[in-house]
Design an enzyme around this catalytic site. Sequence first.
Site, PDB file in Angstrom:
ATOM      1  N   ALA A 214     -17.677  -7.274 -25.252  1.00  0.00           N
ATOM      2  CA  ALA A 214     -18.003  -6.060 -26.015  1.00  0.00           C
ATOM      3  C   ALA A 214     -16.769  -5.272 -26.438  1.00  0.00           C
ATOM      4  O   ALA A 214     -16.787  -4.528 -27.423  1.00  0.00           O
ATOM      5  CB  ALA A 214     -18.933  -5.182 -25.184  1.00  0.00           C
TER       6      ALA A 214
ATOM      7  N   HIS B 285     -25.054 -14.964 -25.111  1.00  0.00           N
ATOM      8  CA  HIS B 285     -26.089 -13.968 -24.781  1.00  0.00           C
ATOM      9  C   HIS B 285     -27.046 -13.733 -25.935  1.00  0.00           C
ATOM     10  O   HIS B 285     -27.714 -12.703 -25.991  1.00  0.00           O
ATOM     11  CB  HIS B 285     -25.429 -12.665 -24.320  1.00  0.00           C
ATOM     12  CG  HIS B 285     -24.707 -12.830 -23.016  1.00  0.00           C
ATOM     13  ND1 HIS B 285     -23.806 -11.904 -22.537  1.00  0.00           N
ATOM     14  CD2 HIS B 285     -24.726 -13.834 -22.100  1.00  0.00           C
ATOM     15  CE1 HIS B 285     -23.328 -12.326 -21.368  1.00  0.00           C
ATOM     16  NE2 HIS B 285     -23.859 -13.499 -21.086  1.00  0.00           N
TER      17      HIS B 285
ATOM     18  N   CYS C 149     -46.302  -9.369 -33.034  1.00  0.00           N
ATOM     19  CA  CYS C 149     -46.293 -10.524 -33.948  1.00  0.00           C
ATOM     20  C   CYS C 149     -47.430 -10.401 -34.960  1.00  0.00           C
ATOM     21  O   CYS C 149     -48.584 -10.119 -34.584  1.00  0.00           O
ATOM     22  CB  CYS C 149     -46.463 -11.793 -33.103  1.00  0.00           C
ATOM     23  SG  CYS C 149     -46.554 -13.302 -34.055  1.00  0.00           S
TER      24      CYS C 149
ATOM     25  N   ASP D  49     -23.710  -9.022 -31.615  1.00  0.00           N
ATOM     26  CA  ASP D  49     -23.635  -8.214 -32.837  1.00  0.00           C
ATOM     27  C   ASP D  49     -23.365  -9.026 -34.102  1.00  0.00           C
ATOM     28  O   ASP D  49     -23.392  -8.472 -35.211  1.00  0.00           O
ATOM     29  CB  ASP D  49     -22.558  -7.108 -32.677  1.00  0.00           C
ATOM     30  CG  ASP D  49     -21.183  -7.673 -32.257  1.00  0.00           C
ATOM     31  OD1 ASP D  49     -20.476  -6.994 -31.494  1.00  0.00           O
ATOM     32  OD2 ASP D  49     -20.832  -8.799 -32.698  1.00  0.00           O
TER      33      ASP D  49
ATOM     34  N   GLN E  26     -19.858 -13.244 -25.724  1.00  0.00           N
ATOM     35  CA  GLN E  26     -20.964 -12.627 -24.971  1.00  0.00           C
ATOM     36  C   GLN E  26     -21.689 -11.617 -25.856  1.00  0.00           C
ATOM     37  O   GLN E  26     -22.703 -11.057 -25.457  1.00  0.00           O
ATOM     38  CB  GLN E  26     -20.434 -11.903 -23.731  1.00  0.00           C
ATOM     39  CG  GLN E  26     -19.668 -12.809 -22.767  1.00  0.00           C
ATOM     40  CD  GLN E  26     -18.979 -12.008 -21.696  1.00  0.00           C
ATOM     41  OE1 GLN E  26     -19.513 -11.820 -20.595  1.00  0.00           O
ATOM     42  NE2 GLN E  26     -17.788 -11.523 -21.986  1.00  0.00           N
TER      43      GLN E  26
ATOM     44  N   CYS F  93     -41.421 -13.863 -30.903  1.00  0.00           N
ATOM     45  CA  CYS F  93     -42.713 -13.558 -30.270  1.00  0.00           C
ATOM     46  C   CYS F  93     -42.826 -14.355 -28.979  1.00  0.00           C
ATOM     47  O   CYS F  93     -42.698 -15.586 -28.987  1.00  0.00           O
ATOM     48  CB  CYS F  93     -43.869 -13.938 -31.207  1.00  0.00           C
ATOM     49  SG  CYS F  93     -45.475 -13.777 -30.380  1.00  0.00           S
TER      50      CYS F  93
ATOM     51  N   ARG G 126     -18.965  -1.337 -19.773  1.00  0.00           N
ATOM     52  CA  ARG G 126     -18.327  -0.869 -18.538  1.00  0.00           C
ATOM     53  C   ARG G 126     -17.020  -0.130 -18.802  1.00  0.00           C
ATOM     54  O   ARG G 126     -16.317   0.222 -17.882  1.00  0.00           O
ATOM     55  CB  ARG G 126     -18.106  -2.063 -17.577  1.00  0.00           C
ATOM     56  CG  ARG G 126     -19.439  -2.700 -17.159  1.00  0.00           C
ATOM     57  CD  ARG G 126     -19.306  -4.021 -16.411  1.00  0.00           C
ATOM     58  NE  ARG G 126     -20.636  -4.626 -16.255  1.00  0.00           N
ATOM     59  CZ  ARG G 126     -21.224  -5.363 -17.188  1.00  0.00           C
ATOM     60  NH1 ARG G 126     -20.585  -5.603 -18.354  1.00  0.00           N
ATOM     61  NH2 ARG G 126     -22.434  -5.871 -17.038  1.00  0.00           N
TER      62      ARG G 126
ATOM     63  N   ASN H 298      -7.061  -6.858 -22.954  1.00  0.00           N
ATOM     64  CA  ASN H 298      -8.055  -5.913 -22.463  1.00  0.00           C
ATOM     65  C   ASN H 298      -7.378  -4.578 -22.154  1.00  0.00           C
ATOM     66  O   ASN H 298      -6.265  -4.573 -21.602  1.00  0.00           O
ATOM     67  CB  ASN H 298      -8.769  -6.447 -21.215  1.00  0.00           C
ATOM     68  CG  ASN H 298     -10.190  -5.907 -21.124  1.00  0.00           C
ATOM     69  OD1 ASN H 298     -11.030  -6.205 -21.985  1.00  0.00           O
ATOM     70  ND2 ASN H 298     -10.454  -5.088 -20.117  1.00  0.00           N
TER      71      ASN H 298
END
Length: 261
Positions: A34, A128, A161, A113, A110, A136, A46, A225
């Site tokens: 992220a 992810h 749905c 977007d 991960q 559905c 985090r 990071n």
Amino acid sequence: MSSAGYEGTCNPKDIEAAADILTKAKHAIAFTGAGISTESGIPDFRGPQGLWRQYSPEIATIDYFLTHPKDFWLFYRMRMSALFIAKPNRAHMALAELERMGIIKAVITQNVDGLHQAAGSKNVIELHGTMKRAVCLACGRTYPMDVVIRKIDSGQVPPLCDECGGVLKPDTVLFGEPVKDFDRARELALMSDAVLVIGSSLSVYPAAYIPIFVKEMGGKVIIINMEPTELDYIADVIIRCKAGDAMTTLLNEIKSKMGNQ
Ligand code: APR
């Protein structure tokens, strides 16, 4: 880590060391979290303004979705506002260019977007899942997320749905669900001799195994990071500054090294 990492410039020695590894690598991959998207306006989880500092991560579990679908979707609808206006930032663009140059062979992310694909990255594994569509749970039909947002904004919460009336779920992996394409991601990591980690606390498994697999096979680990991560101890190079600055400087350093070859 000193606070300088937040406003500080990237250490040129670390950038040079990372560029050296990546230009010499035969099969380098990127692993992102992220933190690569915060400069596009999407909060991480985090970091100092992370989502899990305002909400309990319990809201992102499959159990919570199944027992509180309405509250779950109201939380996701709030998240989606930032996600839908977000554009790729300099870090995403630089990573896509490194793929075009043949330096980075794939991006294992991960993130949900879709900003890597929007930036032009082609070989992307979304461990992810994706926020771009919903599925559905009863019949498996999928819906583009903009259609689902219209359902929610017209008062249908949780969204249902059209075919069978089943409850729709974002096609993202919630805690308690199996991640997607992990075998393919592990295979890629096991054949890589370098991994460029960008914007992840490296605290969620099995995703965080990806850099560990590269290390175990004798590969090099580079971590970009702003804060210390849970896998700093396996890093060969740590670049403690903003991903946009780090990736732009790294791309230029690699280009000049390749130009001099
Ligand atoms: N530049 C560099 N680093 C940054 C930046 C930035 N602009 N912005 C944030 N970071 C760093 C933060 O300091 C933090 O250490 O990125 C890291 C992001 O870590 P997390 O918020 O834990 O995100 P991530 O590692 O992707 O989380 C993994 O957890 O909640 C689940 O499914 C969710 O995919 C997510 C998973």
